[in-house]
Design a protein around this motif. Sequence first.
Motif: not given
Length: 349
Positions: A49-53
């Motif tokens: 998983x990877x999160x980004x804005x």
Amino acid sequence: MDTFMTILSEETGSRRSVYSYQYLRNNNQMGYHTEDRNGSLYHCLNQDIMVSILQYQREKNVKISMFLNDIPFNHEISDLEMPRHRNDFIELTYVIQGTISVIVDQELMTFTENELYLINPNVPFQEKKNISDAVVFNISLRSSFFNEILLSNIPEDSLQGFLRKCLMNEKNSAKMLRFTPSIHSVQKKISDVYSLILTEYKTRATGYMLIIQGYFTRLLDYLVSNYQFSFSEDVKNKYKEYMFQEVKNYLYTHYQVVQLQDLEDTFHYSGNYFNRLIQTFTGKSYSSYLIHIRLKIARDMLEYSTKKIDDIMEQVGYHNKGFFYKVFTEKYGKTPAAYRRELKKQDGR
């Protein structure tokens, strides 16, 4: 929401370096890498998983905060346009503010504030930077990880389990899924879960992936319960059956004090929807069906308990003795007192 907007303000307002997309392709510290496969550009995830804005500002640079560890990688991309590419993972995007335009395969689609969209692996797409003005939150997941979350702890023979299976079927047969909120107030629930996921991802305390998995399960349940996505006609009919069972169970649990507004707040449909739903399965309106439930419970109490009739009346939600006697007599042909006397005669008591 306040926590989420604080996080958002901190990340979008932070200083960052400016890079070209080509430079980032060659950066091994990214949470993903790129590959050329048969002439197509692929983004490949290096972790579950990877999160980004991301902040799109039309003609300006795209601001990106990628959370690879406890320190975000804040940067800007200076290219005039984002490249067309495919992912080898699932990408779930939440539009926090503004609108973003995306070409999915050959179709230009515009997503507005509070919408979400899920793009499946191997689907070509391109974010149109020059016509987008939005802040979006991306969660990227390997397909195996997404499926594990979606199919874990499914309550058997329930509306929630049914909806999750529908989501899985739709995901497997579509290039992308679009989620449009059925009510505006669900925005806080979605943003709260996103902020919890981001906080856990940044902190990375022991067991953080299990916690994130739990939050993501909650996010999926919010989506299938509060957002609209496509159903076939057969699935719609089955959905109504499950929904009626959920409403019926809710009414039997809260029959003493329930109001139509409680159904609207719990299941996020209008009062007219519940009237039509209950009419379909019982032939009664909402109010008539509620009276039916209360009187059925009152009748059972008269038969199987020694409680006073006035206490039974109060317990099933009535405070007007005249009205209670009227509706009971209309349904069972006797007053509550006469009904109890008849039962005693039959039992020889």
